[in-house]
Design an enzyme around this catalytic site. Sequence first.
Site, PDB file in Angstrom:
ATOM      1  N   ARG A 126      -6.229  -8.740  -8.595  1.00 27.25           N
ATOM      2  CA  ARG A 126      -7.168  -9.689  -9.022  1.00 27.25           C
ATOM      3  C   ARG A 126      -7.655  -8.988 -10.259  1.00 27.25           C
ATOM      4  O   ARG A 126      -7.853  -7.734 -10.365  1.00 27.25           O
ATOM      5  CB  ARG A 126      -8.342  -9.738  -8.314  1.00 27.25           C
ATOM      6  CG  ARG A 126      -8.243 -10.378  -6.730  1.00 27.25           C
ATOM      7  CD  ARG A 126      -7.591 -11.842  -7.099  1.00 27.25           C
ATOM      8  NE  ARG A 126      -8.458 -12.621  -7.322  1.00 27.25           N
ATOM      9  CZ  ARG A 126      -8.225 -13.950  -7.618  1.00 27.25           C
ATOM     10  NH1 ARG A 126      -7.120 -14.410  -7.388  1.00 27.25           N
ATOM     11  NH2 ARG A 126      -9.266 -14.628  -8.217  1.00 27.25           N
ATOM     12  N   HIS A 133       0.037   1.403 -13.162  1.00 25.40           N
ATOM     13  CA  HIS A 133       0.697   0.419 -13.480  1.00 25.40           C
ATOM     14  C   HIS A 133       2.046   0.716 -13.819  1.00 25.40           C
ATOM     15  O   HIS A 133       2.477   1.754 -14.278  1.00 25.40           O
ATOM     16  CB  HIS A 133       0.105   0.003 -15.124  1.00 25.40           C
ATOM     17  CG  HIS A 133       0.770  -1.244 -15.740  1.00 25.40           C
ATOM     18  ND1 HIS A 133       0.717  -2.460 -15.032  1.00 25.40           N
ATOM     19  CD2 HIS A 133       1.689  -1.326 -16.364  1.00 25.40           C
ATOM     20  CE1 HIS A 133       1.460  -3.184 -15.730  1.00 25.40           C
ATOM     21  NE2 HIS A 133       2.160  -2.695 -16.800  1.00 25.40           N
ATOM     22  N   LEU A 167     -10.115  -8.033 -13.027  1.00 22.94           N
ATOM     23  CA  LEU A 167     -11.901  -7.694 -12.809  1.00 22.94           C
ATOM     24  C   LEU A 167     -12.444  -7.852 -13.986  1.00 22.94           C
ATOM     25  O   LEU A 167     -11.741  -7.583 -14.957  1.00 22.94           O
ATOM     26  CB  LEU A 167     -11.637  -6.167 -12.367  1.00 22.94           C
ATOM     27  CG  LEU A 167     -11.265  -5.877 -10.883  1.00 22.94           C
ATOM     28  CD1 LEU A 167     -11.216  -4.324 -10.557  1.00 22.94           C
ATOM     29  CD2 LEU A 167     -12.193  -6.272  -9.783  1.00 22.94           C
ATOM     30  N   GLU A 218       5.613   6.839  -9.292  1.00 24.76           N
ATOM     31  CA  GLU A 218       4.276   6.439  -8.982  1.00 24.76           C
ATOM     32  C   GLU A 218       3.528   7.325  -7.810  1.00 24.76           C
ATOM     33  O   GLU A 218       2.363   7.591  -8.056  1.00 24.76           O
ATOM     34  CB  GLU A 218       4.214   5.120  -8.476  1.00 24.76           C
ATOM     35  CG  GLU A 218       4.661   3.861  -9.740  1.00 24.76           C
ATOM     36  CD  GLU A 218       4.330   2.384  -9.399  1.00 24.76           C
ATOM     37  OE1 GLU A 218       3.411   2.103  -8.442  1.00 24.76           O
ATOM     38  OE2 GLU A 218       5.282   1.675  -9.456  1.00 24.76           O
ATOM     39  N   GLY A 261       0.861  -1.085  -0.062  1.00 26.00           N
ATOM     40  CA  GLY A 261       0.003  -0.006   0.041  1.00 26.00           C
ATOM     41  C   GLY A 261       0.779   1.333   0.004  1.00 26.00           C
ATOM     42  O   GLY A 261       0.364   2.268   0.559  1.00 26.00           O
ATOM     43  N   SER A 262       1.854   1.387  -0.689  1.00 27.80           N
ATOM     44  CA  SER A 262       2.467   2.459  -0.940  1.00 27.80           C
ATOM     45  C   SER A 262       2.084   3.343  -1.395  1.00 27.80           C
ATOM     46  O   SER A 262       2.056   4.857  -1.145  1.00 27.80           O
ATOM     47  CB  SER A 262       4.242   2.283  -1.193  1.00 27.80           C
ATOM     48  OG  SER A 262       4.264   2.009  -2.569  1.00 27.80           O
ATOM     49  N   ASP A 276      -4.827  -3.737 -18.360  1.00 29.64           N
ATOM     50  CA  ASP A 276      -3.569  -2.600 -18.660  1.00 29.64           C
ATOM     51  C   ASP A 276      -3.820  -2.016 -19.901  1.00 29.64           C
ATOM     52  O   ASP A 276      -2.879  -1.607 -20.688  1.00 29.64           O
ATOM     53  CB  ASP A 276      -2.227  -3.276 -18.527  1.00 29.64           C
ATOM     54  CG  ASP A 276      -2.035  -3.939 -17.119  1.00 29.64           C
ATOM     55  OD1 ASP A 276      -2.492  -3.374 -16.015  1.00 29.64           O
ATOM     56  OD2 ASP A 276      -1.498  -4.843 -16.807  1.00 29.64           O
TER      57      ASP A 276
HETATM   58  C1  GRF Z   1       3.211  -0.651  -7.695  1.00 27.33           C
HETATM   59  O1  GRF Z   1       4.090  -1.003  -8.443  1.00 27.33           O
HETATM   60  C2  GRF Z   1       1.980  -0.501  -8.746  1.00 27.33           C
HETATM   61  O2  GRF Z   1       2.214   0.176  -9.911  1.00 27.33           O
HETATM   62  C3  GRF Z   1       1.512  -1.850  -9.143  1.00 27.33           C
HETATM   63  O3  GRF Z   1       1.523  -2.846  -7.820  1.00 27.33           O
HETATM   64  C4  GRF Z   1       2.610  -2.184  -7.207  1.00 27.33           C
HETATM   65  C5  GRF Z   1       1.857  -1.797  -5.833  1.00 27.33           C
HETATM   66  O4  GRF Z   1       2.597  -1.238  -4.889  1.00 27.33           O
HETATM   67  N1  GRF Z   1       0.137  -2.117  -9.721  1.00 27.33           N
HETATM   68  P1  GRF Z   1       2.069  -0.588  -3.665  1.00 27.33           P
HETATM   69  O5  GRF Z   1       1.276  -1.904  -2.761  1.00 27.33           O
HETATM   70  O6  GRF Z   1       1.184   0.591  -3.858  1.00 27.33           O
HETATM   71  O7  GRF Z   1       3.342  -0.355  -2.601  1.00 27.33           O
END
Ligand code: GRF
Length: 194
Positions: A93, A111, A95, A176, A14-15, A147
């Site tokens: 998952r 992504h 969807l 991100e 969950g970063s 995606d």
């Molecule tokens: C991230 O790299 C995101 O782009 C991908 O999964 C990872 C999730 O990381 N879909 P986090 O759980 O948000 O740290």
Amino acid sequence: MARLRVAVLISGRGSNLQALIDACRAPGFPAEIVLVISNVADAGGLERAQRSGIATQVIDHRGFQGREPFEDALDAALRAARAELVCLAGFMRILTAPFVTRWQGKLINIHPSLLPKYPGLDTHARAIADGAAFAGCTVHYVVPEVDAGPVIVQASVPVRPDDTAETLAARVLTVEHRCYPLALQLIAENRGDA
Ligand code: GRF
């Protein structure tokens, strides 16, 4: 205008959720997180939400006979929370088309590649193996094809000659954490344009 009501779906650390939580905390930010749902009971992101006083719910896909009833439970939880936008943030998952169609225009994902390059898994290893000069991330609307879907925000980072998938992933993750809040802000400020 009332803040946009956002639900975040996670499966792990969950970063990106944290980046969204931090953004929503800023005075005047046009969105609020009303619910975090995880399909994994011990996802680290659940604690992040709880620390910030955000409601959480675990909906474990393994408790359902197939994708449809699982997605019906997701849908019911999202509706009960009166979510207006759903952010997938490391939600592992796939969807199905009926769920995606129900939420189309209100469902976004982050992504870790410069889509349309490298949909799917192992994006960083594939970029390195190809000798790509740049890697990055994409925030996009979710459509039934995995995606794919209209891009909201993208950012690139250089791939360095000595990169491993791990070092590249860490560099991409820093962008991100800037892109997802920016995408949320753009959507919340331009409601109805999706
Ligand atoms: C991230 O790299 C995101 O782009 C991908 O999964 C990872 C999730 O990381 N879909 P986090 O759980 O948000 O740290």
